[in-house]
Structures are given as C-alpha cells and as structure tokens.
Enzyme design. Sequence first.
Site, PDB file in Angstrom:
ATOM      1  CE  LYS A  61      -3.748   2.242   2.534  1.00  0.00           C
ATOM      2  NZ  LYS A  61      -4.607   2.178   3.745  1.00  0.00           N
TER       3      LYS A  61
ATOM      4  CE  LYS B 199      -6.434   1.856  -1.062  1.00  0.00           C
ATOM      5  NZ  LYS B 199      -7.138   1.878   0.239  1.00  0.00           N
TER       6      LYS B 199
END
Length: 324
Positions: free
Chosen positions: A193, A246
């Site tokens: 992330k 992500k």
Amino acid sequence: MEFDRHRRLRSSAAMRRLVREHRWTPDDLVYPMFVQEGLSGKEEIASMPGVYHLGLDAFRREVEEVSELGLPGILLFGIPLEKDEHSTSAYAEHGIVQEAVRAAKAINPDLLVMTDVCLCQYNPAGHCGIVQDGKIVNDPSLKLIAETALSHAAAGADVVAPSDMMDGRVAAIRALLDEHGYVDTTILSYAVKYASAFYGPFREAAHSSPAFGDRRTYQMDPANVREALREAASDLAEGADMLMVKPALSYMDVTKSIRDNFDVPVSTYNVSAEYSMVKAAANHGWIDERGIVTEMLTSFKRAGADFIFTYHAKDAARWYKEEG
C-alpha cells in the site's frame, strides 16, 4: 516480399474473442462500500459521483442489488458516530461495520463479505495506528487492530483485510483469530500500500483525513518496488492468505512483480481518484466511460491481478451482462 500477417488474428470480432489472452468477468470484481452509523438512506459522495455513504437501510438495498448483479463480494468501510483516541468504535460489538456484516449475511449468506481493518476512521487524529506524543506508534497499535479484525470475524466476515501498514499486524491478527477459533477466517493483506495522491477522494468518503502530518512513515514510498516484495514476503510469513497492491492504475508493474514472485491470490485496488478521474471526464463527454473502464480492468488482469476492488464494479457487471 515476405512478412508476417498478424492482422489475420484481428480480422473479426469472433476471431479477436477466440485468441484473446486476458479477460475480466464480474467474478473478478469486489465492490467497496461506505456504511455510516446514524445515517438514514444514502448521501452521494461529492468527489465520487455514483458512490454513496449508506445508512444500514440503504446498505441492505445495495447488498440486494450487488447480489442480483452476480458480484462475488463486497468490501466494507465504516464511518462511526463517535471517535476517540483508542478507536473504540472500530472493535465495538455493535459497531457500524459489525452490524453491516450481519445485515449482509442475513440477506445473502453466500456473498463474500470482506472488511477493511484499520483505525483511521475511528480516532480524531485520522491515522491508521495509535498516536502517542505526536507519533504513530507501531506495537501498541497491534492489539487494537487485531481486536478490530476479531470483532469483524465474530460478526460473520469471511475476509478481514488489514490496511493500516503497521509492522506485525498480520501475525497479531492471525494469532488472535486462531486463539478464538476463527481459523477459517481469511486474511487479505494490503501488503503493498503506497502513500499515494490517488487516495484523495477516499479521505472525504471515509472521513479519515489525518489531523496532522501524513502517512508516509508507514505507507510505502511510490518509488519502490523491491520493498514491495519484502512487505509481501513478510505478510505471507505472518499468515496472510492473499495479497493486495494499492493503488492499481499507476502500479501495474508492482502487481506484475508480486504476481511473478508469489503463488497466492493477488488483488489490486482501483482507488478513489482513479475512479473519480474517469467519472469527471465522462461527465464532461470527453471519454467513452465504458470503453475506458473495461480497458482498465483488462489491464489489471493482464498485470496479474486475480481479482479487482473497484467502484466501477456494478456498472461493469451490467455492461458485461449486456454483452451477453
């Protein structure tokens, strides 16, 4: 003169379908949803046209629609009425996510209900871990993160997805779940992330903008790929069952690196600004929204994603059905 006639394999729609290398279907899509405590009905999120804050009544109707469209799963984000420095609402037995899990399972027991596990929406600082003396502290945060995951599992969640990026969170969650008998609850780690500008509209959607500083001490530097492999390896060693990259659109090279190096299911998250940019351009008539979205979804699959989190999921499922 002799040359290869590559166009033979592009000569008709049927031929192109026959030799197509990568495909997406609604089975590959998970729909993120924002459930807000104390809200009646739904309110559109200004920066994300077509996406809503949902009260539990509207959420139930949305679950019915998702189920009718044949989407396999949803991802829940909760917005509580109250915040405190211990993020108490995150792991409350009757918190908004916990109640939404129960509601979704009552409507469709076969729907995969996934929950975002984080503290940022639940404390005034808006950070993903506990704040002490102006710092986001790692180890004291792990207990509350694990308690949050446990409360989601107890409510009936199939998958818990820690997004906080605290070191050791997967191990803490797996240990607590197993200790309480939730050995079959799956952990999908937001292993990779990045600290990304593409999250802007999400901060409005989740009411989770940091009250100070930023998240760069715990989310990843967008310049790094080798670090992503280390993060993924650590989370798998700690007990993660699946991995996420992500954002999606600007990080397809990272998705490919994760796919090439690990044999577990890999997902990617088509995040808020990626969605909002498409919607804004489409609303101005500048692009073919359907064409852009389907091309993006195909590219995520081509990069190696097994499944995709996207706010376009409902529209994409409708388009897929129209195409037969």
